[in-house]
Each structure stands twice: as structure tokens, then as C-alpha cells.
Design a protein around this motif. Structure first.
Motif, PDB file in Angstrom:
ATOM      1  N   SER A 204       0.575  -1.163   0.065  1.00 37.26           N
ATOM      2  CA  SER A 204      -0.003  -0.076  -0.041  1.00 37.26           C
ATOM      3  C   SER A 204       0.643   0.975  -0.023  1.00 37.26           C
ATOM      4  CB  SER A 204      -0.765   0.084   1.336  1.00 37.26           C
ATOM      5  OG  SER A 204      -0.165  -0.132   2.375  1.00 37.26           O
ATOM      6  N   GLN A 205       1.973   0.868   0.318  1.00 43.06           N
ATOM      7  CA  GLN A 205       2.978   2.456   0.430  1.00 43.06           C
ATOM      8  C   GLN A 205       3.355   2.972  -0.948  1.00 43.06           C
ATOM      9  OE1 GLN A 205       6.757   1.369   2.280  1.00 43.06           O
ATOM     10  NE2 GLN A 205       7.108  -0.460   0.858  1.00 43.06           N
ATOM     11  N   LEU A 206       3.010   1.965  -1.720  1.00 40.03           N
ATOM     12  CA  LEU A 206       3.380   2.381  -3.369  1.00 40.03           C
ATOM     13  C   LEU A 206       2.265   3.226  -3.887  1.00 40.03           C
ATOM     14  CD1 LEU A 206       4.767  -0.945  -4.688  1.00 40.03           C
ATOM     15  CD2 LEU A 206       6.139   0.795  -3.807  1.00 40.03           C
ATOM     16  N   LYS A 207       1.217   3.393  -3.210  1.00 42.59           N
ATOM     17  CA  LYS A 207       0.305   4.390  -3.791  1.00 42.59           C
ATOM     18  C   LYS A 207       0.611   5.995  -3.256  1.00 42.59           C
ATOM     19  CE  LYS A 207      -3.224   4.107   0.080  1.00 42.59           C
ATOM     20  NZ  LYS A 207      -3.227   5.502   0.579  1.00 42.59           N
ATOM     21  N   PHE A 208       1.598   6.055  -2.431  1.00 42.21           N
ATOM     22  CA  PHE A 208       2.106   7.265  -1.862  1.00 42.21           C
ATOM     23  C   PHE A 208       0.713   8.166  -1.625  1.00 42.21           C
ATOM     24  CE2 PHE A 208       5.438   5.580  -4.604  1.00 42.21           C
ATOM     25  CZ  PHE A 208       6.526   5.871  -3.764  1.00 42.21           C
ATOM     26  N   ASN A 209       0.681   9.290  -2.218  1.00 41.28           N
ATOM     27  CA  ASN A 209      -0.463  10.340  -1.699  1.00 41.28           C
ATOM     28  C   ASN A 209      -1.917  10.314  -2.127  1.00 41.28           C
ATOM     29  OD1 ASN A 209       1.578  11.740  -0.019  1.00 41.28           O
ATOM     30  ND2 ASN A 209       2.213  12.833  -1.776  1.00 41.28           N
ATOM     31  N   HIS A 210      -2.075   8.962  -3.121  1.00 39.31           N
ATOM     32  CA  HIS A 210      -3.413   8.571  -3.498  1.00 39.31           C
ATOM     33  C   HIS A 210      -4.312   8.186  -2.487  1.00 39.31           C
ATOM     34  CE1 HIS A 210      -6.068   7.554  -6.329  1.00 39.31           C
ATOM     35  NE2 HIS A 210      -5.693   8.248  -7.119  1.00 39.31           N
ATOM     36  N   PRO A 211      -5.468   8.628  -2.265  1.00 34.22           N
ATOM     37  CA  PRO A 211      -6.251   7.800  -1.510  1.00 34.22           C
ATOM     38  C   PRO A 211      -6.696   6.358  -2.045  1.00 34.22           C
ATOM     39  CG  PRO A 211      -7.449   9.617  -3.050  1.00 34.22           C
ATOM     40  CD  PRO A 211      -5.976   9.852  -3.010  1.00 34.22           C
ATOM     41  N   GLY A 212      -7.464   5.764  -1.169  1.00 31.22           N
ATOM     42  CA  GLY A 212      -7.754   4.253  -1.562  1.00 31.22           C
ATOM     43  C   GLY A 212      -7.435   3.287  -0.719  1.00 31.22           C
ATOM     44  N   LEU A 213      -7.861   1.832  -0.963  1.00 32.91           N
ATOM     45  CA  LEU A 213      -7.476   0.862  -0.500  1.00 32.91           C
ATOM     46  C   LEU A 213      -8.164   0.557   0.861  1.00 32.91           C
ATOM     47  CD1 LEU A 213      -3.902   0.274  -1.336  1.00 32.91           C
ATOM     48  CD2 LEU A 213      -5.813  -0.376  -2.862  1.00 32.91           C
ATOM     49  N   ALA A 214      -9.144   1.278   1.377  1.00 35.62           N
ATOM     50  CA  ALA A 214     -10.053   0.949   2.698  1.00 35.62           C
ATOM     51  C   ALA A 214     -10.662  -0.217   2.458  1.00 35.62           C
ATOM     52  CB  ALA A 214     -11.049   2.049   2.786  1.00 35.62           C
ATOM     53  N   THR A 215     -10.647  -1.185   3.378  1.00 37.45           N
ATOM     54  CA  THR A 215     -11.038  -2.363   3.490  1.00 37.45           C
ATOM     55  C   THR A 215     -12.198  -2.694   4.574  1.00 37.45           C
ATOM     56  OG1 THR A 215      -9.266  -3.285   2.523  1.00 37.45           O
ATOM     57  CG2 THR A 215     -10.650  -4.838   3.484  1.00 37.45           C
ATOM     58  N   THR A 216     -13.330  -3.270   4.226  1.00 38.07           N
ATOM     59  CA  THR A 216     -14.177  -3.666   5.282  1.00 38.07           C
ATOM     60  C   THR A 216     -14.462  -5.296   5.204  1.00 38.07           C
ATOM     61  OG1 THR A 216     -15.466  -1.586   4.820  1.00 38.07           O
ATOM     62  CG2 THR A 216     -16.683  -3.319   6.078  1.00 38.07           C
ATOM     63  N   ALA A 217     -14.623  -5.787   6.252  1.00 40.77           N
ATOM     64  CA  ALA A 217     -15.042  -7.376   6.220  1.00 40.77           C
ATOM     65  C   ALA A 217     -16.013  -7.622   7.009  1.00 40.77           C
ATOM     66  CB  ALA A 217     -13.601  -7.951   6.414  1.00 40.77           C
ATOM     67  N   THR A 218     -16.650  -8.744   6.823  1.00 41.65           N
ATOM     68  CA  THR A 218     -17.729  -9.202   7.916  1.00 41.65           C
ATOM     69  C   THR A 218     -18.339 -10.663   7.242  1.00 41.65           C
ATOM     70  OG1 THR A 218     -20.110  -8.744   8.779  1.00 41.65           O
ATOM     71  CG2 THR A 218     -19.648  -8.400   6.231  1.00 41.65           C
ATOM     72  N   ARG A 219     -19.092 -11.426   7.932  1.00 41.92           N
ATOM     73  CA  ARG A 219     -19.650 -12.512   7.646  1.00 41.92           C
ATOM     74  C   ARG A 219     -21.136 -12.329   7.755  1.00 41.92           C
ATOM     75  NH1 ARG A 219     -19.357 -18.216   7.140  1.00 41.92           N
ATOM     76  NH2 ARG A 219     -17.039 -17.817   7.315  1.00 41.92           N
ATOM     77  N   THR A 220     -21.506 -13.002   6.426  1.00 42.52           N
ATOM     78  CA  THR A 220     -23.138 -12.892   5.854  1.00 42.52           C
ATOM     79  C   THR A 220     -23.235 -14.013   5.071  1.00 42.52           C
ATOM     80  OG1 THR A 220     -24.929 -11.642   5.227  1.00 42.52           O
ATOM     81  CG2 THR A 220     -22.601 -11.371   4.124  1.00 42.52           C
ATOM     82  N   ALA A 221     -24.567 -14.442   5.330  1.00 40.82           N
ATOM     83  CA  ALA A 221     -24.931 -15.696   4.509  1.00 40.82           C
ATOM     84  C   ALA A 221     -24.252 -16.893   4.642  1.00 40.82           C
ATOM     85  CB  ALA A 221     -25.330 -15.206   3.174  1.00 40.82           C
ATOM     86  N   GLY A 222     -23.551 -17.060   5.578  1.00 41.78           N
ATOM     87  CA  GLY A 222     -22.410 -18.160   5.652  1.00 41.78           C
ATOM     88  C   GLY A 222     -21.200 -18.070   4.825  1.00 41.78           C
ATOM     89  N   ARG A 223     -20.693 -17.072   4.677  1.00 36.94           N
ATOM     90  CA  ARG A 223     -19.568 -16.749   3.993  1.00 36.94           C
ATOM     91  C   ARG A 223     -18.892 -15.479   4.439  1.00 36.94           C
ATOM     92  NH1 ARG A 223     -21.758 -15.779  -2.117  1.00 36.94           N
ATOM     93  NH2 ARG A 223     -23.017 -13.979  -1.704  1.00 36.94           N
ATOM     94  N   LEU A 224     -17.628 -15.548   4.472  1.00 34.51           N
ATOM     95  CA  LEU A 224     -16.726 -14.245   4.487  1.00 34.51           C
ATOM     96  C   LEU A 224     -16.862 -13.107   3.362  1.00 34.51           C
ATOM     97  CD1 LEU A 224     -14.745 -12.348   6.232  1.00 34.51           C
ATOM     98  CD2 LEU A 224     -12.847 -13.960   5.108  1.00 34.51           C
ATOM     99  N   VAL A 225     -17.145 -11.885   3.756  1.00 37.91           N
ATOM    100  CA  VAL A 225     -17.088 -11.063   2.680  1.00 37.91           C
ATOM    101  C   VAL A 225     -16.130  -9.880   2.729  1.00 37.91           C
ATOM    102  CG1 VAL A 225     -18.543  -9.378   1.243  1.00 37.91           C
ATOM    103  CG2 VAL A 225     -19.578 -11.348   2.334  1.00 37.91           C
ATOM    104  N   ILE A 226     -15.039  -9.616   1.745  1.00 34.08           N
ATOM    105  CA  ILE A 226     -14.376  -8.662   2.126  1.00 34.08           C
ATOM    106  C   ILE A 226     -14.324  -7.579   0.735  1.00 34.08           C
ATOM    107  CG2 ILE A 226     -11.800  -8.029   2.144  1.00 34.08           C
ATOM    108  CD1 ILE A 226     -11.368 -10.920   2.900  1.00 34.08           C
ATOM    109  N   GLN A 227     -14.568  -6.248   1.177  1.00 34.69           N
ATOM    110  CA  GLN A 227     -14.503  -5.089   0.328  1.00 34.69           C
ATOM    111  C   GLN A 227     -13.642  -4.207   0.244  1.00 34.69           C
ATOM    112  OE1 GLN A 227     -15.751  -1.771   0.630  1.00 34.69           O
ATOM    113  NE2 GLN A 227     -15.547  -1.474  -1.398  1.00 34.69           N
TER     114      GLN A 227
END
Length: 634
Positions: A204-227
Motif C-alpha cells: 500500500s505504501q506504493l500508492k504514496f499520496n493517493h487515497p484508496g484501499l480502505a477495506t471492510t470485512a464481515t460474515r453474512t449468508a454463511g461466508r466471509l465478505v471482504i470489500q
């Protein structure tokens, strides 16, 4: 989160509380239903186009009705309407899911902030289109699903509700796990999220000053979900599902080239992909969607797949911008190859962009190229494709390393200029090196002829085959030199020099061929051997002359100059001796050859060898003039 594109994808929600979970699941179903109705109408109007399948989206949305998989293909125009199988049930489900989706937002304290969700919902559901006999009005469906300017629509309300539910979800996050906002995870989910974030955090350091790569994770409907939100583009989203060690990806992008690049990055991990599809954003802008998956044999392999996936996302940020910035320097395929190299080596392209991108390189060209480049030239047309790629790889590394170590921009820019100046100044030396390679091939050819004069037919045939390979390699050096001179006209002298030397290579290969036709015999053989020995000596002096010329260009040493001039003089002397030897050979052949064929073969071989000597002398005089006028005097 990017609510518009996530709605269009129909992905499962990322929530813990049952109300949010149900509301976001309803959002998935609604967006699937909207997509199904829109695609069915489009296909009915254009039945010649292959119908898309939304089976994966249906399953992801949790809808079990498999009959809907044929709805798009079966849609038909009836007068001004379109019959979509199951349309009545679809619209009824939309109404139910709209209420389910709105429930958490209406029940929350935030509902009193003037959003007007309740009033909008009531008005829009009252005006929703009917579907008697599964017939729908395309204009009514368009009004219900549009999100652009104009009257309110159910789709716009869905987007606003989705945004509200997402903000509620973010507020509910129970903790941060290695940088990801997570909640509702099971014990087995945590190492998988950590694996994904390990990859994200490593690069992630290679993005330097650019925003982005925020991650959210949870379990729903019997599976892990990562966005992960990747960057800022509305349609640039990745959602990852993990269940039973199967990692499934839904990825959207507005640039098909970047989508293909993303798929290529994951190829080493064995991801398989379904055929891509397209959709439409607000204002009619298209986006491209792809779904891929990979099955792991064990937990460790599943974690490795997630880590690798997370580590690749930074190389998607500003990818298309970097590709465009390279247009003035490389050809299309080479630009993609450079960006692939930047990802594979984890160098990245964001440092290059932070330092100005094309401006960084253009300033270096202005400072160092001089007359080597003219208006409209691309760098690859002047330096060559491989040389330009090598230089740009240096630029990418210098930019990334310099930015990471907090070097001043001026210092990094100076390093780029010095590297480019070395590329331009090395061109003449590189051409001399190629000339030296060619001289070595001429020497090999002359040696084959010299040592093959007295051999039998089988050995001469073997030497002739080797000579053919050497001559082919020599021709290729001439072709390469011609390309280099086309790029750098100021070095045009190298072309006639190599062409003259190549005449010697051609003549020597012809001589090797002739020797393989029939063994030569008699007293004339001694005269032929003497001529062949002279060509061996002349070719050796030519190797010396070219080698010394390269050293003079670097150091201008007196000893090197003396050796160079001596080699040139020796070539001239040997050429004169070869003339005499060729005449002696002709006289001996006429007097002592056993038959007419032998006499003709002696004469033909002698002619080729004498021609090779002439060609070497011609090349040596061209080289002498080049060295004396442009190296010693310069």
C-alpha cells in the motif's frame, strides 16, 4: 463506499445487525431485478445479440428461482411493450424488498434529518409500473431504474438508502483488524482477513499520496465478505467472497484494459474467469464487470491466495493514467509490459506519476537529447524498444526508491537525466560493439575457409553449414544497424561500414559453399591455401581494428591509436598480397588443374576470396575515416 456500482453488482451487504443484514440483502435482490429487467428489454429490442446470463448474480443475491436465468433470452417485443417471463413476480419482489431495505433507515435516529425516505418510498411504490401478463412498458421500467437527472426514481431511492445503510454499517464496525474495519467475524475468518490485509499493507505504501484501499470485512449468508474501494473511480470496486476455501471475486472497472491487466496479474494463482459483461453508470458511461474464482486445497493456500490478491490492488490505482503517460515513449504492448513488470517487481507506477509522469521524462529528453530527437519522435524510435524499456524501468525504480526514502524531487530528476544522457552517449559505442560482433563472425568464416581447403567432402559440407549460420547472424547485425541508423541519422556512417564488411562475410560463405561441392586437388591447391591464409590474417586484423576503434572512443590513448592504425595498414597490405595470390592461383589452375571443373572451381573460390579481401579493405578505410575525423579530432 461506492453505492452506485455496488448496487448494480447486486453484492451481499457488509453488516452485522439483522435489520441491516436484511436491508442490504434486499438491496442485492433489487439490483439484480433491475438489471434483469433492463437486460431483458435490451435483448428483446436486439435479439441478434447473445443474451447475457445473470445466474451468478442471482445466486449471489440469494434468489432461488432458476427460471429467471432464461428470462433475458426469452424476452420478446409485443407491440410497444416487452414480455419478460416472471416480470409480475419480479416487480412484486421489488416492492417488498424496497420496504425491507428502508426499514433500518426509517427506524434509525438519522431518519429525522430530512431525508424524506418514508414519503419518497410511498410515492414511488404507488407509481411503480404494472406487469399484467408479464408485459412491461420499457419507458416505465426506464423511469423506475434511471439514476440521472430528472424525476425521482426507485433506483435513486435505492442508492440513497444503500448509502445510509452503509454509513450505519461503518458506525457499527466492532474493531479494526490489521487496518480493515470488521464485525461479525467467525474465528476462522480472522486469519483470512489478516492474510488479505497482509498483502494490502505490504504494497500500500506504493500508492504514496493517493487515497484508496480502505477495506471492510464481515460474515453474512454463511461466508466471509471482504470489500476494498481500491481508488476514487465510482465504478472501480472489488468484492471478495470466501467460503470453503473458494475465493470468489467480483470486479468492476470503467477501463477494459485495466480489467484485462488485473486478470493477468492473478493468472499465476490460477484464477478462472467468466466472460465479462458491461453495464451503464449515471450519464450513460459504461462499466465492465468480471467474476473470477480460485479453489484452494487447504487453509494455508487459501490465505496465500488472499494475500496475493490484496497485494495486487495498489497496482490498479491510476493504472490507466500511467498507461497514457507512457504513450510518447513506448508502443502499446511495451507499455503494458512495463506496467506488468512494475507490478511483478513491486516497484509500482505511482512514484513515476507523483514526480510528473511524462513531464519527468520529457524534461530529461530536453536536457540531454540534443539533435538526437526531433519533434514528433517517440523515445523508442530513437533509442530502440528494448533500450527505452530498460530506461523507463530505471525511471520507475528511481522514482519509487527516491520517494520511499524521502529524497528530494530535484535529486531524483537529476538521476533520470544522467541515466538518459548515458543512453544517448552509449549509442555510438553500442554500434561499435555490434561492428565488433560482425568482425568476429567474419573471422570465423575466414577460419572455416582457411582450414577447409584441404579437407574431404564431408568435412567441407559440415563447414559450409556452419558458415551459412555465421553469415545469417552477420546479416542480422546489418539489419539491426540499419534500424539503429534510422533512429539516429548522425551515426549513418556505420551502415556503409557494416555493409562493406558484410560483403566480405557473403563472399567467404560463398567460398565455403564452393569448397563443399567437390574436393580440390593438384599443385594449384598450395596457391589456394596461400590465398585463404591471407584472408584469415586480414580478418584477424579487421577484428583488431574494430576493437581498437572502440577503445579509442573511450580513452583516446596513443597506444590504442597506434595499434588501430597498424591494423588498418596491415589490412591494406594483405589485400594487395591477396590480389597477387589470386593471380598466382589462376595461373596455377590453368596450368595444373586436372579438368575443366577443377579449373573453374579453383577460379571461383579464388575470386570469392579476393572479393572478400577487397571488401575488408573498403570497410577498413570507412572505419579509418570515422575514427580520424570524429574520434581523434573530436
Amino acid at each position: 463506499m461506492k453505492t452506485q456500482i455496488l448496487a448494480a453488482l447486486g453484492e451481499s451487504g457488509l453488516q452485522q445487525a439483522s435489520a441491516l443484514n436484511a436491508g442490504l440483502a434486499a438491496n442485492d435482490r433489487i439490483k439484480y431485478d433491475f438489471s434483469l429487467l433492463q437486460m431483458a428489454i435490451e435483448h428483446a429490442r436486439h435479439p441478434e445479440q447473445p443474451p447475457p446470463s445473470l445466474k451468478r448474480e442471482r445466486l449471489a443475491a440469494g434468489i432461488d428461482d432458476a427460471r429467471l436465468d432464461d428470462a433475458v433470452a426469452s424476452a420478446q417485443v409485443v407491440d410497444k411493450k416487452v414480455r419478460v417471463p416472471g416480470a409480475a413476480g419480479i416487480l412484486d419482489r421489488v416492492e417488498d424488498d424496497m420496504r425491507l431495505m428502508a426499514a433500518p433507515a426509517l427506524a434509525a435516529p438519522l431518519a429525522s434529518d430530512g431525508s424524506g425516505f418514508g414519503d419518497r418510498l410511498a410515492a414511488l411504490l404507488a407509481a411503480r409500473p404494472a406487469a399484467k401478463d408479464d408485459l412491461v412498458d420499457p419507458e416505465a421500467i426506464s423511469a423506475m431504474t434511471h439514476v440521472g437527472k430528472g424525476p425521482d426514481s426507485l433506483h435513486r431511492l435505492v442508492m440513497d438508502l444503500h448509502k445510509r445503510l452503509n454509513s450505519m454499517q461503518a458506525a457499527m464496525a466492532q474493531e479494526t483488524l490489521d487496518g480493515a474495519a470488521v464485525y461479525g467475524l467467525g474465528a476462522a475468518d480472522r486469519p483470512l482477513v489478516s492474510a488479505f490485509m497482509s498483502g494490502v499493507n505490504r504494497t500500500s505504501q506504493l500508492k504514496f499520496n493517493h487515497p484508496g484501499l480502505a477495506t471492510t470485512a464481515t460474515r453474512t449468508a454463511g461466508r466471509l465478505v471482504i470489500q476494498n474501494d481500491i481508488g476514487e473511480t465510482d465504478a472501480h470496486v472489488i468484492v471478495v467472497h470466501v467460503q470453503d476455501r473458494l475465493v470468489s471475486i467480483t470486479y468492476t472497472d470503467v477501463h477494459p484494459e485495466r480489467l484485462a491487466f488485473f486478470q493477468s496479474m492473478l493468472r499465476p494463482r490460477g484464477f478462472t474467469w467468466e466472460a465479462g459483461r458491461t453495464g451503464t453508470l449515471t450519464a450513460g458511461s459504461p462499466f465492465y464487470l468480471a467474476t473470477g474464482q480460485v479453489q484452494a486445497a487447504d487453509d494455508e493456500a487459501c490465505g496465500a491466495n488472499l494475500e496475493f490478491l490484496g497485494s495486487r490492488l495498489v497496482f490498479l490505482i491510476d493504472w490507466n493514467r500511467a498507461r497514457k503517460q507512457l504513450r510518447g515513449f513506448q508502443r502499446g504492448a511495451d507499455r503494458i509490459a512495463l506496467l506488468s513488470w512494475a507490478a511483478e517487481t513491486e516497484t509500482g507506477h505511482r512514484g513515476f506519476l507523483e514526480l510528473g509522469g511524462a513531464v519527468l521524462v520529457n524534461r530529461a529528453i530536453e536536457a540531454t537529447a540534443g539533435s538526437a530527437m526531433r519533434f514528433g519522435d517517440r523515445l523508442c524510435d530513437v533509442l530502440g524498444d528494448a533500450e527505452t524499456t530498460a530506461f523507463l524501468q530505471f525511471v520507475f525504480r528511481a522514482a519509487t526508491d527516491g520517494m520511499l526514502s524521502s529524497q528530494s524531487h530535484a535529486l531524483i530528476q537529476d538521476r533520470v537525466r544522467v541515466a538518459l544522457a548515458a543512453q544517448f552517449s552509449n549509442e555510438e559505442q553500442q554500434l561499435l560493439n555490434r561492428a565488433a560482433e560482425h568482425a568476429g563472425l567474419v573471422f570465423e568464416l575466414a577460419t572455416l575457409v582457411r582450414d577447409g581447403v584441404r579437407e574431404d567432402g564431408a568435412q567441407c559440407a559440415k563447414r559450409a553449414r556452419r558458415a551459412r549460420g555465421f553469415e545469417h547472424d552477420a546479416d542480422q547485425i546489418v539489419v539491426d544497424t540499419r534500424d539503429a541508423v534510422r533512429r539516429r541519422p548522425e551515426y549513418a556512417v556505420f551502415l556503409p561500414l557494416l555493409e562493406a564488411a558484410d560483403e566480405a562475410a557473403d563472399a567467404l560463405e560463398d567460398a565455403a559453399f564452393l569448397l563443399a561441392l567437390e574436393p580440390l586437388q593438384g599443385k594449384a591447391l598450395d596457391a589456394l591455401q596461400q590465398l585463404a591464409d591471407l584472408l584469415g590474417a586480414a580478418s584477424q586484423e579487421w577484428v583488431k581494428a574494430v576493437g581498437h576503434a572502440g577503445q579509442i572512443g573511450r580513452a583516446k590513448g596513443i597506444a590504442e591509436s597506434e595499434d588501430f592504425l597498424a591494423a588498418i595498414a596491415n589490412i591494406g597490405k594483405l589485400e594487395h598480397e591477396a590480389d597477387n595470390a589470386e593471380r598466382e592461383l589462376a595461373a596455377n589452375a590453368i596450368q595444373h588443374a586436372g579438368d575443366f571443373r577443377q579449373m573453374h572451381l579453383f577460379a571461383a573460390v579464388g575470386d570469392k576470396l579476393e572479393g572478400a579481401a577487397d571488401a575488408l579493405k573498403k570497410a577498413s578505410l570507412i572505419l579509418r575515416e570515422q575514427v580520424l575525423e570524429h574520434v581523434v579530432d573530436g
